[in-house]
Design an enzyme around this catalytic site. Structure first.
Site, PDB file in Angstrom:
ATOM      1  N   GLY A  81       1.831  11.623  -0.499  1.00  0.00           N
ATOM      2  CA  GLY A  81       1.986  10.799  -1.591  1.00  0.00           C
ATOM      3  C   GLY A  81       2.965   9.443  -1.818  1.00  0.00           C
ATOM      4  O   GLY A  81       2.927   8.760  -2.875  1.00  0.00           O
ATOM      5  N   TRP A  83       1.534   6.614  -0.616  1.00  0.00           N
ATOM      6  CA  TRP A  83       0.637   5.914  -0.546  1.00  0.00           C
ATOM      7  C   TRP A  83       0.408   5.809  -2.309  1.00  0.00           C
ATOM      8  O   TRP A  83      -0.197   4.796  -2.812  1.00  0.00           O
ATOM      9  CB  TRP A  83      -0.822   5.726  -0.430  1.00  0.00           C
ATOM     10  CG  TRP A  83      -0.308   5.446   1.113  1.00  0.00           C
ATOM     11  CD1 TRP A  83       0.426   4.599   2.076  1.00  0.00           C
ATOM     12  CD2 TRP A  83      -1.451   4.520   2.390  1.00  0.00           C
ATOM     13  NE1 TRP A  83       0.903   4.105   2.884  1.00  0.00           N
ATOM     14  CE2 TRP A  83      -0.667   3.706   3.329  1.00  0.00           C
ATOM     15  CE3 TRP A  83      -3.007   4.311   1.775  1.00  0.00           C
ATOM     16  CZ2 TRP A  83      -1.990   3.723   4.383  1.00  0.00           C
ATOM     17  CZ3 TRP A  83      -3.378   3.353   2.883  1.00  0.00           C
ATOM     18  CH2 TRP A  83      -2.515   3.252   3.880  1.00  0.00           C
ATOM     19  N   ASP A 109      -6.566  15.493  -1.551  1.00  0.00           N
ATOM     20  CA  ASP A 109      -5.842  16.212  -0.324  1.00  0.00           C
ATOM     21  C   ASP A 109      -6.592  17.773   0.453  1.00  0.00           C
ATOM     22  O   ASP A 109      -6.955  18.429  -0.259  1.00  0.00           O
ATOM     23  CB  ASP A 109      -5.027  15.668   0.647  1.00  0.00           C
ATOM     24  CG  ASP A 109      -3.865  15.913   1.494  1.00  0.00           C
ATOM     25  OD1 ASP A 109      -4.213  14.943   2.063  1.00  0.00           O
ATOM     26  OD2 ASP A 109      -4.138  17.377   2.132  1.00  0.00           O
ATOM     27  N   ASP A 125     -11.962  19.012  -0.352  1.00  0.00           N
ATOM     28  CA  ASP A 125     -12.120  18.189   1.058  1.00  0.00           C
ATOM     29  C   ASP A 125     -13.600  16.983   0.517  1.00  0.00           C
ATOM     30  O   ASP A 125     -14.119  17.606   0.280  1.00  0.00           O
ATOM     31  CB  ASP A 125     -13.145  19.315   2.162  1.00  0.00           C
ATOM     32  CG  ASP A 125     -13.563  19.004   3.193  1.00  0.00           C
ATOM     33  OD1 ASP A 125     -13.417  17.824   3.742  1.00  0.00           O
ATOM     34  OD2 ASP A 125     -13.952  19.659   4.238  1.00  0.00           O
ATOM     35  N   ASP A 149      -4.479   6.996   4.923  1.00  0.00           N
ATOM     36  CA  ASP A 149      -4.091   6.748   5.932  1.00  0.00           C
ATOM     37  C   ASP A 149      -3.325   8.112   6.731  1.00  0.00           C
ATOM     38  O   ASP A 149      -2.805   8.220   7.355  1.00  0.00           O
ATOM     39  CB  ASP A 149      -2.214   7.076   5.438  1.00  0.00           C
ATOM     40  CG  ASP A 149      -1.250   6.628   6.217  1.00  0.00           C
ATOM     41  OD1 ASP A 149      -1.467   5.576   7.233  1.00  0.00           O
ATOM     42  OD2 ASP A 149      -0.298   7.128   5.949  1.00  0.00           O
ATOM     43  N   LYS A 189      -6.030   3.307   8.288  1.00  0.00           N
ATOM     44  CA  LYS A 189      -5.623   3.571   9.525  1.00  0.00           C
ATOM     45  C   LYS A 189      -6.117   4.241  10.913  1.00  0.00           C
ATOM     46  O   LYS A 189      -7.419   5.060  10.534  1.00  0.00           O
ATOM     47  CB  LYS A 189      -3.965   4.902   9.591  1.00  0.00           C
ATOM     48  CG  LYS A 189      -3.865   4.503  10.888  1.00  0.00           C
ATOM     49  CD  LYS A 189      -2.312   5.746  10.412  1.00  0.00           C
ATOM     50  CE  LYS A 189      -2.801   6.566  10.303  1.00  0.00           C
ATOM     51  NZ  LYS A 189      -1.133   7.209  10.169  1.00  0.00           N
TER      52      LYS A 189
END
Length: 243
Positions: A81, A83, A109, A125, A149, A189
């Site tokens: 959490g 970000w 998530d 999902d 990320d 990322k």
């Protein structure tokens, strides 16, 4: 916990040493020692962030300015959490600055995430067929920023791990094509390694500006970097594969 040397030679934080415990591998001991001595980990603990990764998005936003007050933000794979915490502050999701527009932060998530004030977090999902519709419904429209990320579970084989994270980023990018507002930003990322050439092509075809950057908070021995793609050209013009 750290101790400080307050001698006449100036102040410095003493390094924390971790003894190898019974049943703990040396690699685990070295990782724990690095964590305890990491200045970003120490800073995150002091400033209330859920991990050092919060400083990566802080530094990226300081440079590229995509988390604007009033923006609608989606954080894919948001656990734990950090970000989301940064996004809440930057987009004024709590309305703490009455002179600026109030933004929205949506985190998704696969696992439950502890609540974050100002963020709407769901177990979802993002690869599911209904995910983009659900997200747009929760946001009340399209997103201004989609950020990720996420990293695939490590296999121990560098080449395999690189391919897995590139596939994950490409999936996040396809999701962003469906939910981003025209002019929006995609941040994710990736791992340096060469297999992301097609992904870079897609980014350049669909965004006006694409930067590849390694923020200071990213460990120097890590192969991770971040793509910041700004100025989404719009869903109708989105190109998901090379011709």
């Amino acid at each position: 916990m750290t101790e400080k040397n307050t001698s006449g030679r100036g102040q410095r934080e003493l390094r924390v040493r971790v003894k190898t415990a019974k049943g703990r591998k040396l690699s685990s001991t070295l990782w724990l020692e690095r964590q305890l001595n990491d200045p970003y980990v120490i800073r995150a603990r002091k400033e209330g962030y859920r991990g050092r990764a919060a400083y990566k998005i802080l530094e990226l936003d300081d440079k590229y300015g995509f988390l604007k007050p009033g923006a609608r933000v989606v954080d894919l794979g948001c656990a734990p959490g950090g970000w989301c915490q940064v996004a809440v502050e930057r987009v004024n999701a709590l309305g703490q600055n009455p002179k600026k527009p109030v933004g929205t932060v949506l985190g998704v998530d696969l696992q439950e995430v502890e609540p974050i004030a100002g963020a709407d977090i769901h177990v979802l999902d993002f690869l599911s067929d209904e995910a983009d519709g659900l997200v747009k419904g929760w946001l009340g429209g399209r997103a201004d920023v989609v950020m990720s990320d996420m990293a695939a579970a490590a296999s121990g084989h560098k080449g395999t791990d690189h391919l897995r994270i590139v596939a994950l980023v490409e999936a996040a990018l396809a999701f962003a094509f469906d939910v981003l507002e025209e002019g929006g930003t995609f941040v994710a990322k990736v791992l340096a390694g060469g297999a992301e050439i097609q992904m870079q092509t897609m980014l350049k075809q669909n965004f006006r500006k694409v930067a590849n950057v390694k923020p200071p908070a990213s460990r120097s021995d890590s192969s991770e970097k971040f793509v910041v793609a700004q100025g989404f050209r719009g869903r109708e013009r989105a190109v998901e594969t090379e011709d």
